[in-house]
Design a protein around this motif. Structure first.
Motif, PDB file in Angstrom:
ATOM      1  N   GLY A  72       0.909  -1.412  -0.344  1.00 58.32           N
ATOM      2  CA  GLY A  72       0.363   0.425  -0.070  1.00 58.32           C
ATOM      3  C   GLY A  72       1.328   1.301  -0.399  1.00 58.32           C
ATOM      4  N   LEU A  73       0.232   2.154  -0.865  1.00 61.59           N
ATOM      5  CA  LEU A  73       1.119   3.279  -0.608  1.00 61.59           C
ATOM      6  C   LEU A  73       0.406   4.663  -0.326  1.00 61.59           C
ATOM      7  CD1 LEU A  73       3.455   5.128  -2.027  1.00 61.59           C
ATOM      8  CD2 LEU A  73       2.600   5.284  -4.354  1.00 61.59           C
ATOM      9  N   GLU A  74       0.777   5.136   0.386  1.00 61.89           N
ATOM     10  CA  GLU A  74      -0.448   6.304   1.277  1.00 61.89           C
ATOM     11  C   GLU A  74       0.741   7.379   1.123  1.00 61.89           C
ATOM     12  OE1 GLU A  74      -3.008   8.987   2.220  1.00 61.89           O
ATOM     13  OE2 GLU A  74      -3.663   6.787   1.656  1.00 61.89           O
ATOM     14  N   PRO A  75       0.624   9.057   1.109  1.00 55.84           N
ATOM     15  CA  PRO A  75       1.262  10.377   0.976  1.00 55.84           C
ATOM     16  C   PRO A  75       0.345  10.981   2.479  1.00 55.84           C
ATOM     17  CG  PRO A  75      -0.699  10.526  -0.650  1.00 55.84           C
ATOM     18  CD  PRO A  75      -0.952   8.774  -0.606  1.00 55.84           C
ATOM     19  N   ASP A  76      -0.632  10.279   3.172  1.00 51.50           N
ATOM     20  CA  ASP A  76      -0.656  11.848   4.101  1.00 51.50           C
ATOM     21  C   ASP A  76      -0.313  10.969   5.020  1.00 51.50           C
ATOM     22  OD1 ASP A  76      -2.807  13.870   5.419  1.00 51.50           O
ATOM     23  OD2 ASP A  76      -2.767  11.666   6.335  1.00 51.50           O
ATOM     24  N   SER A  77       0.574  11.380   5.806  1.00 49.50           N
ATOM     25  CA  SER A  77       1.291  10.798   6.736  1.00 49.50           C
ATOM     26  C   SER A  77       0.395  10.175   8.131  1.00 49.50           C
ATOM     27  CB  SER A  77       2.458  11.942   7.547  1.00 49.50           C
ATOM     28  OG  SER A  77       3.220  12.680   6.805  1.00 49.50           O
ATOM     29  N   ALA A  78      -0.399  10.923   8.580  1.00 44.69           N
ATOM     30  CA  ALA A  78      -1.566  10.526   9.374  1.00 44.69           C
ATOM     31  C   ALA A  78      -2.177   9.311   8.887  1.00 44.69           C
ATOM     32  CB  ALA A  78      -2.130  11.689   9.869  1.00 44.69           C
ATOM     33  N   THR A  79      -2.804   9.048   8.109  1.00 47.38           N
ATOM     34  CA  THR A  79      -3.382   8.098   7.230  1.00 47.38           C
ATOM     35  C   THR A  79      -2.369   6.794   6.977  1.00 47.38           C
ATOM     36  OG1 THR A  79      -4.897   9.973   5.341  1.00 47.38           O
ATOM     37  CG2 THR A  79      -4.788   7.674   5.268  1.00 47.38           C
ATOM     38  N   ALA A  80      -1.178   6.831   6.387  1.00 49.63           N
ATOM     39  CA  ALA A  80      -0.675   5.901   6.307  1.00 49.63           C
ATOM     40  C   ALA A  80       0.304   5.341   7.855  1.00 49.63           C
ATOM     41  CB  ALA A  80       1.468   6.803   5.452  1.00 49.63           C
ATOM     42  N   ALA A  81       0.240   6.069   8.969  1.00 53.26           N
ATOM     43  CA  ALA A  81       0.060   5.479  10.204  1.00 53.26           C
ATOM     44  C   ALA A  81      -0.685   5.043  10.494  1.00 53.26           C
ATOM     45  CB  ALA A  81       0.172   6.861  11.723  1.00 53.26           C
ATOM     46  N   ILE A  82      -1.900   4.810  10.696  1.00 51.38           N
ATOM     47  CA  ILE A  82      -3.553   4.482  10.323  1.00 51.38           C
ATOM     48  C   ILE A  82      -3.071   2.942  10.154  1.00 51.38           C
ATOM     49  CG2 ILE A  82      -5.595   3.737  10.461  1.00 51.38           C
ATOM     50  CD1 ILE A  82      -5.647   6.931  11.332  1.00 51.38           C
ATOM     51  N   ALA A  83      -3.049   2.986   8.837  1.00 50.25           N
ATOM     52  CA  ALA A  83      -2.623   1.851   8.007  1.00 50.25           C
ATOM     53  C   ALA A  83      -0.962   0.748   8.345  1.00 50.25           C
ATOM     54  CB  ALA A  83      -2.144   2.597   6.183  1.00 50.25           C
ATOM     55  N   LEU A  84       0.521   1.496   8.679  1.00 51.93           N
ATOM     56  CA  LEU A  84       1.259   0.484   8.691  1.00 51.93           C
ATOM     57  C   LEU A  84       0.978   0.305  10.425  1.00 51.93           C
ATOM     58  CD1 LEU A  84       3.463   3.563   8.355  1.00 51.93           C
ATOM     59  CD2 LEU A  84       3.777   1.189   7.750  1.00 51.93           C
ATOM     60  N   GLY A  85      -0.164   0.869  11.634  1.00 53.97           N
ATOM     61  CA  GLY A  85      -0.424  -0.006  12.392  1.00 53.97           C
ATOM     62  C   GLY A  85      -0.622  -1.173  12.567  1.00 53.97           C
ATOM     63  N   ARG A  86      -2.131  -1.298  11.643  1.00 54.06           N
ATOM     64  CA  ARG A  86      -2.626  -2.271  11.515  1.00 54.06           C
ATOM     65  C   ARG A  86      -2.187  -3.734  10.309  1.00 54.06           C
ATOM     66  NH1 ARG A  86      -7.954  -0.493   7.162  1.00 54.06           N
ATOM     67  NH2 ARG A  86      -8.379  -3.556   7.907  1.00 54.06           N
ATOM     68  N   PHE A  87      -0.847  -2.860   9.882  1.00 53.71           N
ATOM     69  CA  PHE A  87       0.034  -4.219   9.075  1.00 53.71           C
ATOM     70  C   PHE A  87       0.449  -4.748   9.897  1.00 53.71           C
ATOM     71  CE2 PHE A  87      -4.038  -2.804   6.374  1.00 53.71           C
ATOM     72  CZ  PHE A  87      -4.673  -4.056   6.126  1.00 53.71           C
TER      73      PHE A  87
END
Length: 222
Positions: A72-87
């Motif tokens: 997954g590629l995500e430019p928004d830092s706050a949103t990416a942090a949520i995804a990083l935590g999930r996986f």
């Protein structure tokens, strides 16, 4: 304002209030369809998928088991942090914070963009996506377009269905948006006809359809 228009707005007010109490992500409505597209890949295993603008990772959670590796590629830092935590503990899913220009190198069996393409320069992005797809692979887009009169019937049906689906998916009437709806948003600039013209030129054979909930779909590949 014409009397008929005033009457329509008055009749829709209860519908609008119901929708506000039961918000849901229109993007998630297409998760099953994207998964079906992934199952039709003509490439050999192991299969690699890239979800551009993955948000908080709802689609990433669907793809393991259908493909072998998911990025997954995500430019928004706050949103990416949520995804990083999930996986963080997933052996098959990784999340990369960065823009489309910072995407991981290489080619892919499946590339998906959900409510993302209108954030990027259309022709330049489609040209880049074309060379990212392996032979036998697929590009799958769920996109937004600037509404025209031709979109009217689809939009009217979506307005009517929207609160009903929200009531089913988000039965608690608290008005709180799901986390997946908190990523930055932008209004689309191109109409569907304009998108079709560019896609026909850059991605010959691309299949584009209007869809419900203010979306269109694009599939390129066998």
């Amino acid at each position: 304002m014409p009397d008929v228009q005033k009457l329509c707005l008055r009749l829709l007010r209860p519908w609008t209030r119901l929708n506000a109490r039961h918000p849901w992500s229109h993007n998630d409505a297409y998760g099953w369809w994207i998964t079906r597209q992934a199952r039709r890949l003509g490439t050999v295993r192991p299969r690699r998928a890239l979800d551009v603008g993955c948000g908080t990772g709802n689609l990433l959670a669907r793809l393991p088991g259908v493909v072998d590796e998911v990025t997954g590629l995500e430019p928004d830092s706050a949103t990416a942090a949520i995804a990083l935590g999930r996986f963080a503990e997933s052996p098959t899913v990784r999340v990369v914070e960065g823009s489309f220009d910072q995407r991981p190198p290489g080619s892919w069996d499946l590339v998906t963009l959900v409510a993302v393409l209108h954030h990027l320069p259309l022709e330049e992005t489609l040209s880049s996506l074309r060379i990212m797809i392996k032979p036998g692979g697929r590009l799958v887009v769920v996109g937004l377009s600037r509404e025209t009169r031709a979109d009217g019937p689809w939009s009217a049906l979506s307005v009517l269905l929207n609160p009903l689906v929200g009531l089913l998916l988000h039965p608690r009437a608290d008005g709180r948006e799901p986390v997946g709806m908190t990523a930055p948003a932008r209004d689309p600039k191109e109409t569907l006809e304009e998108i079709k013209q560019v896609a026909d030129r850059v991605l010959p054979g691309a299949r584009i359809r209007r869809g419900l909930f203010f979306r269109y779909t694009l599939v390129w590949g066998p």
